[in-house]
Scaffold this motif. Structure first.
Motif, PDB file in Angstrom:
ATOM      1  N   LEU A   1       0.858  -1.182   0.000  1.00 20.30           N
ATOM      2  CA  LEU A   1       0.000   0.000   0.000  1.00 20.30           C
ATOM      3  C   LEU A   1       0.897   1.236   0.000  1.00 20.30           C
ATOM      4  CD1 LEU A   1      -2.921   1.153   0.370  1.00 20.30           C
ATOM      5  CD2 LEU A   1      -2.408   1.245   2.825  1.00 20.30           C
ATOM      6  N   ARG A   2       0.617   2.172  -0.880  1.00 21.50           N
ATOM      7  CA  ARG A   2       1.427   3.398  -0.948  1.00 21.50           C
ATOM      8  C   ARG A   2       1.077   4.303   0.226  1.00 21.50           C
ATOM      9  NH1 ARG A   2       1.878   6.870  -6.424  1.00 21.50           N
ATOM     10  NH2 ARG A   2       2.591   4.838  -7.156  1.00 21.50           N
ATOM     11  N   MET A   3       2.095   4.693   0.973  1.00 24.71           N
ATOM     12  CA  MET A   3       1.895   5.553   2.136  1.00 24.71           C
ATOM     13  C   MET A   3       2.304   6.982   1.785  1.00 24.71           C
ATOM     14  SD  MET A   3       0.676   3.314   4.050  1.00 24.71           S
ATOM     15  CE  MET A   3       0.618   3.951   5.733  1.00 24.71           C
ATOM     16  N   SER A   4       1.627   7.928   2.445  1.00 27.12           N
ATOM     17  CA  SER A   4       1.971   9.340   2.227  1.00 27.12           C
ATOM     18  C   SER A   4       3.238   9.664   3.024  1.00 27.12           C
ATOM     19  CB  SER A   4       0.815  10.223   2.721  1.00 27.12           C
ATOM     20  OG  SER A   4       1.306  11.512   3.007  1.00 27.12           O
ATOM     21  N   VAL A   5       4.170  10.361   2.382  1.00 25.67           N
ATOM     22  CA  VAL A   5       5.397  10.715   3.106  1.00 25.67           C
ATOM     23  C   VAL A   5       5.103  11.799   4.142  1.00 25.67           C
ATOM     24  CG1 VAL A   5       7.091  10.015   1.373  1.00 25.67           C
ATOM     25  CG2 VAL A   5       5.990  12.222   1.175  1.00 25.67           C
ATOM     26  N   GLU A   6       4.054  12.617   3.869  1.00 26.17           N
ATOM     27  CA  GLU A   6       3.773  13.721   4.804  1.00 26.17           C
ATOM     28  C   GLU A   6       3.303  13.198   6.165  1.00 26.17           C
ATOM     29  OE1 GLU A   6       4.090  15.160   1.090  1.00 26.17           O
ATOM     30  OE2 GLU A   6       2.029  14.522   1.473  1.00 26.17           O
ATOM     31  N   ASN A   7       2.262  12.322   6.113  1.00 23.32           N
ATOM     32  CA  ASN A   7       1.617  12.012   7.410  1.00 23.32           C
ATOM     33  C   ASN A   7       1.654  10.531   7.799  1.00 23.32           C
ATOM     34  OD1 ASN A   7      -0.184  10.791   5.727  1.00 23.32           O
ATOM     35  ND2 ASN A   7      -1.697  12.452   5.799  1.00 23.32           N
ATOM     36  N   GLY A   8       2.373   9.721   7.011  1.00 28.88           N
ATOM     37  CA  GLY A   8       2.512   8.312   7.396  1.00 28.88           C
ATOM     38  C   GLY A   8       1.218   7.522   7.291  1.00 28.88           C
ATOM     39  N   LYS A   9       0.185   8.174   6.686  1.00 25.19           N
ATOM     40  CA  LYS A   9      -1.073   7.440   6.450  1.00 25.19           C
ATOM     41  C   LYS A   9      -1.099   7.001   4.988  1.00 25.19           C
ATOM     42  CE  LYS A   9      -3.914   9.781   9.949  1.00 25.19           C
ATOM     43  NZ  LYS A   9      -4.129  11.251  10.073  1.00 25.19           N
ATOM     44  N   PRO A  10      -2.067   6.165   4.608  1.00 25.93           N
ATOM     45  CA  PRO A  10      -2.138   5.758   3.194  1.00 25.93           C
ATOM     46  C   PRO A  10      -2.275   6.984   2.291  1.00 25.93           C
ATOM     47  CG  PRO A  10      -3.564   4.352   4.513  1.00 25.93           C
ATOM     48  CD  PRO A  10      -3.086   5.449   5.418  1.00 25.93           C
ATOM     49  N   SER A  11      -1.536   6.969   1.177  1.00 29.08           N
ATOM     50  CA  SER A  11      -1.635   8.044   0.207  1.00 29.08           C
ATOM     51  C   SER A  11      -3.040   8.028  -0.406  1.00 29.08           C
ATOM     52  CB  SER A  11      -0.573   7.795  -0.891  1.00 29.08           C
ATOM     53  OG  SER A  11      -0.626   8.787  -1.859  1.00 29.08           O
ATOM     54  N   VAL A  12      -3.666   9.190  -0.568  1.00 24.44           N
ATOM     55  CA  VAL A  12      -5.020   9.271  -1.132  1.00 24.44           C
ATOM     56  C   VAL A  12      -4.961  10.031  -2.463  1.00 24.44           C
ATOM     57  CG1 VAL A  12      -7.386  10.075  -0.779  1.00 24.44           C
ATOM     58  CG2 VAL A  12      -6.049   9.249   1.173  1.00 24.44           C
ATOM     59  N   THR A  13      -5.530   9.440  -3.503  1.00 19.98           N
ATOM     60  CA  THR A  13      -5.468  10.065  -4.837  1.00 19.98           C
ATOM     61  C   THR A  13      -6.465  11.232  -4.934  1.00 19.98           C
ATOM     62  OG1 THR A  13      -7.236   8.725  -5.787  1.00 19.98           O
ATOM     63  CG2 THR A  13      -5.006   7.767  -5.811  1.00 19.98           C
ATOM     64  N   ASP A  14      -6.383  11.977  -6.043  1.00 20.90           N
ATOM     65  CA  ASP A  14      -7.335  13.083  -6.281  1.00 20.90           C
ATOM     66  C   ASP A  14      -8.777  12.575  -6.232  1.00 20.90           C
ATOM     67  OD1 ASP A  14      -5.410  14.850  -8.865  1.00 20.90           O
ATOM     68  OD2 ASP A  14      -5.289  14.879  -6.673  1.00 20.90           O
ATOM     69  N   ASN A  15      -8.951  11.280  -6.410  1.00 21.70           N
ATOM     70  CA  ASN A  15     -10.297  10.720  -6.520  1.00 21.70           C
ATOM     71  C   ASN A  15     -10.742  10.039  -5.229  1.00 21.70           C
ATOM     72  OD1 ASN A  15      -9.895  11.302  -9.410  1.00 21.70           O
ATOM     73  ND2 ASN A  15      -8.436   9.604  -9.230  1.00 21.70           N
ATOM     74  N   GLY A  16      -9.897  10.204  -4.154  1.00 25.10           N
ATOM     75  CA  GLY A  16     -10.260   9.645  -2.845  1.00 25.10           C
ATOM     76  C   GLY A  16      -9.967   8.165  -2.706  1.00 25.10           C
ATOM     77  N   ASN A  17      -9.123   7.632  -3.583  1.00 26.07           N
ATOM     78  CA  ASN A  17      -8.785   6.203  -3.526  1.00 26.07           C
ATOM     79  C   ASN A  17      -7.374   5.964  -3.004  1.00 26.07           C
ATOM     80  OD1 ASN A  17     -11.289   5.339  -4.675  1.00 26.07           O
ATOM     81  ND2 ASN A  17     -10.533   6.101  -6.656  1.00 26.07           N
ATOM     82  N   PHE A  18      -7.033   4.667  -2.805  1.00 23.44           N
ATOM     83  CA  PHE A  18      -5.679   4.286  -2.383  1.00 23.44           C
ATOM     84  C   PHE A  18      -4.919   3.765  -3.608  1.00 23.44           C
ATOM     85  CE2 PHE A  18      -6.887   3.078   2.320  1.00 23.44           C
ATOM     86  CZ  PHE A  18      -7.045   4.427   2.621  1.00 23.44           C
ATOM     87  N   VAL A  19      -3.609   3.613  -3.430  1.00 25.04           N
ATOM     88  CA  VAL A  19      -2.770   3.061  -4.503  1.00 25.04           C
ATOM     89  C   VAL A  19      -1.998   1.870  -3.959  1.00 25.04           C
ATOM     90  CG1 VAL A  19      -0.845   3.465  -6.098  1.00 25.04           C
ATOM     91  CG2 VAL A  19      -2.493   5.304  -5.640  1.00 25.04           C
ATOM     92  N   ILE A  20      -2.075   0.747  -4.692  1.00 23.11           N
ATOM     93  CA  ILE A  20      -1.242  -0.414  -4.369  1.00 23.11           C
ATOM     94  C   ILE A  20      -0.138  -0.471  -5.408  1.00 23.11           C
ATOM     95  CG2 ILE A  20      -1.173  -2.955  -4.405  1.00 23.11           C
ATOM     96  CD1 ILE A  20      -3.950  -2.866  -3.115  1.00 23.11           C
ATOM     97  N   ASP A  21       1.105  -0.501  -4.928  1.00 24.05           N
ATOM     98  CA  ASP A  21       2.257  -0.592  -5.841  1.00 24.05           C
ATOM     99  C   ASP A  21       2.658  -2.054  -5.998  1.00 24.05           C
ATOM    100  OD1 ASP A  21       3.460   2.514  -4.558  1.00 24.05           O
ATOM    101  OD2 ASP A  21       2.757   2.113  -6.591  1.00 24.05           O
ATOM    102  N   LEU A  22       2.680  -2.516  -7.245  1.00 27.36           N
ATOM    103  CA  LEU A  22       3.078  -3.901  -7.524  1.00 27.36           C
ATOM    104  C   LEU A  22       4.493  -3.914  -8.080  1.00 27.36           C
ATOM    105  CD1 LEU A  22      -0.122  -5.344  -9.282  1.00 27.36           C
ATOM    106  CD2 LEU A  22       0.502  -5.469  -6.841  1.00 27.36           C
ATOM    107  N   TYR A  23       5.286  -4.873  -7.627  1.00 26.02           N
ATOM    108  CA  TYR A  23       6.662  -5.039  -8.108  1.00 26.02           C
ATOM    109  C   TYR A  23       6.797  -6.451  -8.673  1.00 26.02           C
ATOM    110  CZ  TYR A  23       7.403  -0.970  -5.140  1.00 26.02           C
ATOM    111  OH  TYR A  23       7.321   0.285  -4.563  1.00 26.02           O
ATOM    112  N   PHE A  24       7.395  -6.554  -9.859  1.00 26.71           N
ATOM    113  CA  PHE A  24       7.511  -7.861 -10.521  1.00 26.71           C
ATOM    114  C   PHE A  24       8.982  -8.248 -10.658  1.00 26.71           C
ATOM    115  CE2 PHE A  24       3.138  -7.575 -11.375  1.00 26.71           C
ATOM    116  CZ  PHE A  24       2.837  -6.343 -11.966  1.00 26.71           C
ATOM    117  N   GLU A  25       9.283  -9.515 -10.389  1.00 17.83           N
ATOM    118  CA  GLU A  25      10.653 -10.016 -10.590  1.00 17.83           C
ATOM    119  C   GLU A  25      10.847 -10.450 -12.038  1.00 17.83           C
ATOM    120  OE1 GLU A  25      11.660 -11.944  -6.193  1.00 17.83           O
ATOM    121  OE2 GLU A  25      11.194 -13.240  -7.907  1.00 17.83           O
TER     122      GLU A  25
END
Ligand code: DER
Length: 235
Positions: free
Chosen positions: A166-190
């Motif tokens: 889950l992408r966290m906000s650097v400002e407040n340590g809470k989940p980052s919230v998009t302009d649309n009020g949603n969260f972002v999951i970052d996927l990493y592939f090997e």
């Protein structure tokens, strides 16, 4: 030349394609910022006239307002003449990963209805295959049961050695919230995830998933600024 110099060179090259009277998709990120600045310069000089900007984020909206670029939205302008935006990755088929700035949904809404979509990158963004940079492929999800969505996404790409966070906000340590009020999951592939359209369809079928950061077949050309100069890739 540092990376920002290269971003600026690519951005200014793209703005050469802007004509007076155009409806322009204004991208988001440090590369697109240079393009928006340049468009404002040319408007102020009177070189460009009658431009309407469609911003792809509140951040770009604020930048364009501060620069005096006339703005509108997709409700008023359902077709865009030209969109200019950066990317996090560009593969050999001009498919992109975008969204590390968190604006992928509005970017894709604008860029998917643009007659021309010029991508501007420095050479560090070129990859063999999507996910190949080892950096994130973002997925915008609704906040409800985000961890359930994360587990379904990671499970779907287990064959490619996928992890997700889950992408966290650097400002407040809470989940980052998009302009649309949603969260972002970052996927990493090997490993390479294979057919992008199959991956895209599988992701978008999951209830609770809003959009992902793969921009498949949307770019009409990519301007790459490198130490050796500028190259333009067209499909
Ligand atoms: O987040 C985004 O979609 C940005 O456009 C990203 O893809 C490029 O950001 P950069 O120009 O700051 O590298």
């Amino acid at each position: 030349l540092n990376q920002d110099d290269l971003k600026k060179i690519a951005a200014y090259k793209a703005v050469e394609h802007v004509k007076s009277g155009m409806v322009l998709g204004l991208g988001t990120g440090s590369t697109a910022k240079h393009a928006v600045d340049r468009i404002a310069d040319l408007l102020r000089q009177g070189v460009l006239k009658d431009i309407v900007g469609i911003p792809t984020s509140t951040k770009t909206y604020d930048q364009a307002v501060s620069l005096g670029i006339p703005l509108s939205d997709l409700d008023s302008h359902p077709v865009v003449d030209l969109a200019i935006d950066g990317a996090d990755e560009v593969d050999s088929g001009l498919n992109l990963v975008k969204g590390r700035g968190g604006s992928l949904l509005r970017e894709k809404m604008v860029e998917s209805v643009s007659k021309k979509f010029i991508v501007i990158v420095d050479e560090s963004k070129l990859v063999k295959h999507v996910g190949g940079s080892g950096l994130a492929m973002p997925v915008e999800v609704i906040p409800f049961c985000w961890n359930h969505s994360l587990r379904r996404l990671v499970g779907m790409f287990a064959y490619a050695g996928c992890i997700g966070e889950l992408r966290m906000s650097v400002e407040n340590g809470k989940p980052s919230v998009t302009d649309n009020g949603n969260f972002v999951i970052d996927l990493y592939f090997e490993r390479d995830i294979g057919d992008l359209n199959e991956a895209s369809d599988a992701i978008l079928r999951l209830p609770g998933i809003v959009e992902h950061g793969m921009f498949i077949g949307l770019a009409t050309s990519v301007i790459v600024a490198g130490e050796e100069g500028i190259t333009v890739k067209t499909k």
